[in-house]
Design a protein around this motif. Structure first.
Motif, PDB file in Angstrom:
ATOM      1  N   ASP A   1       2.012   9.335  10.119  1.00 58.88           N
ATOM      2  CA  ASP A   1       2.561   7.988  10.030  1.00 58.88           C
ATOM      3  C   ASP A   1       2.761   7.547   8.583  1.00 58.88           C
ATOM      4  O   ASP A   1       3.775   6.931   8.239  1.00 58.88           O
ATOM      5  N   GLU A   2       1.806   7.886   7.719  1.00 61.07           N
ATOM      6  CA  GLU A   2       1.891   7.434   6.332  1.00 61.07           C
ATOM      7  C   GLU A   2       3.049   8.059   5.572  1.00 61.07           C
ATOM      8  O   GLU A   2       3.444   7.572   4.512  1.00 61.07           O
ATOM      9  N   ALA A   3       3.632   9.144   6.101  1.00 63.95           N
ATOM     10  CA  ALA A   3       4.761   9.791   5.431  1.00 63.95           C
ATOM     11  C   ALA A   3       6.072   9.038   5.635  1.00 63.95           C
ATOM     12  O   ALA A   3       7.042   9.268   4.905  1.00 63.95           O
ATOM     13  N   TYR A   4       6.129   8.154   6.616  1.00 60.66           N
ATOM     14  CA  TYR A   4       7.390   7.501   6.928  1.00 60.66           C
ATOM     15  C   TYR A   4       7.866   6.566   5.823  1.00 60.66           C
ATOM     16  O   TYR A   4       9.076   6.357   5.662  1.00 60.66           O
ATOM     17  N   HIS A   5       6.951   6.007   5.055  1.00 62.79           N
ATOM     18  CA  HIS A   5       7.402   5.151   3.948  1.00 62.79           C
ATOM     19  C   HIS A   5       8.138   5.962   2.902  1.00 62.79           C
ATOM     20  O   HIS A   5       9.292   5.683   2.558  1.00 62.79           O
ATOM     21  N   ASP A   6       7.488   7.022   2.397  1.00 65.15           N
ATOM     22  CA  ASP A   6       8.059   7.789   1.290  1.00 65.15           C
ATOM     23  C   ASP A   6       9.219   8.671   1.718  1.00 65.15           C
ATOM     24  O   ASP A   6      10.151   8.904   0.944  1.00 65.15           O
TER      25      ASP A   6
ATOM     26  N   ALA B   1       5.120  13.339  -1.383  1.00 66.85           N
ATOM     27  CA  ALA B   1       3.906  13.518  -0.585  1.00 66.85           C
ATOM     28  C   ALA B   1       3.394  14.932  -0.763  1.00 66.85           C
ATOM     29  O   ALA B   1       4.105  15.820  -1.204  1.00 66.85           O
ATOM     30  N   GLN B   2       2.152  15.142  -0.387  1.00 64.14           N
ATOM     31  CA  GLN B   2       1.521  16.446  -0.569  1.00 64.14           C
ATOM     32  C   GLN B   2       1.918  17.406   0.542  1.00 64.14           C
ATOM     33  O   GLN B   2       1.938  17.046   1.709  1.00 64.14           O
ATOM     34  N   ARG B   3       2.263  18.624   0.156  1.00 58.66           N
ATOM     35  CA  ARG B   3       2.681  19.637   1.126  1.00 58.66           C
ATOM     36  C   ARG B   3       1.504  20.074   2.006  1.00 58.66           C
ATOM     37  O   ARG B   3       0.396  20.254   1.518  1.00 58.66           O
TER      38      ARG B   3
END
Length: 376
Positions: free
Chosen positions: A118-123, A23-25
């Motif tokens: 929330d979208e970070a929880y997958h990766d 993911a992007q920092r």
């Protein structure tokens, strides 16, 4: 879904690993944000039997609990180290049996970076831990509470760890890990041999908004220490370190709140687990004839293999505090074993990139006698 149905998701044969995206920092904030409390679930207790009913009975019969703990795992900088740590913890589970088999991971915060989105929880969570065959409990770290919209602080964390009933969220993707049912962002896990009190030290490194004189969580902590069963090991977990010689250093307001709670309740914990600084450190506090280990275990993957926080050995510790051991060169995790009369900690580091199949290495260990409160 009842507890028996929930338990069937865990301790199955391992699956094949999957490719995890990065993911992007992003940057983070240091502002205190009032936590979102689920007050109708007070006093915020969860029994191990609510998640693992048959295993809780086995733990009670053996009078022995083993679990993993580590923090600062979110692989936003590249998650090879995070997966390496997760795979070696899973290997320990898959190659052991009760009563020596770890029963869960207690995450010490900063599950995802940088803004708890929330979208970070997958990766950064579901995919890296898809092969970890046990429940994952957690307390939030500063990045988990530092959502881009301040009004939504802890929203994603509560969704994935504090659901009222287990569910499979879209962010889980092809992982079938269900959401956890913790009752609050700070909460207590009751097990047959140990009580674990998890705190939320917010984005700013304090239990409550100290500048406004608030004491809600601190007062709750006093009550948890006072009412914790006297015949069980008592562990406190909080993201910001009480003592640290790393980049972030010790967290004064967390230390003050913990000291107030110990003094007021008359019950010191047997150990304190923290993260935040991306390395391993073990301190001993001498207090009223006791030896209390304070541990920083924040090398769970975020710092990759090369950006771990260096420990400044020449730092002067507070009175009664001693740095016993540290590792600031390798990602790793802690395995805790609690029996009726002892608490054992073992810190393992994982092999470097390209050597992931090599075994983990034991870098530090200690054994605390829970009767004398001294190391043996």
């Amino acid at each position: 879904m009842d507890a028996t149905e929930l338990e069937r998701f865990f301790f199955r044969p391992p699956a094949e690993s999957a490719v995890v995206r990065t993911a992007q920092r992003r940057l983070s904030s240091d502002l205190f944000r009032a936590p979102r409390l689920q007050t109708d679930r007070s006093p915020y207790h969860l029994d191990l039997a609510d998640v693992l009913p048959t295993r809780a009975r086995a733990v009670a019969e053996a009078k022995k609990l083993v679990f993993h703990t580590v923090g600062d795992t979110g692989g936003v900088n590249g998650n090879g180290a995070q997966i390496n740590v997760a795979d070696h913890m899973a290997h320990q589970i898959n190659n052991s049996t009760l009563p020596d088999q770890p029963s869960f991971l207690f995450h010490l915060g900063d599950v995802v970076y940088y803004h708890g989105q929330d979208e970070a929880y997958h990766d950064q969570f579901y995919n890296p831990y898809q092969d970890y065959p046990a429940p994952i409990f957690a307390i939030p770290g500063n990045h988990d509470g530092d959502t881009e919209d301040p009004e939504e602080t802890l929203g994603p964390f509560l969704k994935h760890f504090c659901a009222r009933t287990p569910s499979h969220e879209p962010e889980a993707g092809h992982s079938d890990r269900p959401t956890m049912i913790q009752p609050n962002c700070y909460w207590r896990l009751n097990t047959p041999v140990a009580t674990i009190v998890g705190l939320y030290s917010n984005v700013s490194g304090e239990l409550d908004n100290t500048d406004k004189g608030e004491t809600t969580q601190r007062d709750w902590l006093v009550d948890q220490l006072r009412t914790a069963p006297a015949d069980r090991c008592l562990i406190v977990a909080v993201h910001h370190p009480v003592y640290s010689f790393g980049k972030h250093g010790s967290t004064l307001r967390v230390r003050q709140a913990l000291e107030f709670a110990i003094t007021t309740s008359g019950r010191p914990p047997d150990a304190v687990l923290t993260g935040h600084d991306h390395c391993y450190q073990r301190f001993t506090l001498k207090r009223d004839g006791r030896r209390i280990p304070f541990i920083v275990a924040g090398a769970g993957g975020f710092a990759t293999y090369s950006d771990l926080t260096k420990v400044r050995e020449d730092t002067d510790p507070p009175p009664g505090v001693k740095l016993e051991a540290f590792d600031d060169d390798h990602p790793g995790f802690l395995r805790i074993t609690v029996e009726a009369d002892s608490l054992i900690g073992e810190y393992f580091t994982v092999p470097k990139a390209g050597k992931e199949k090599d075994p983990e290495k034991l870098r530090d260990s200690f054994k605390l006698d829970l009767r004398t409160h001294k190391f043996v």
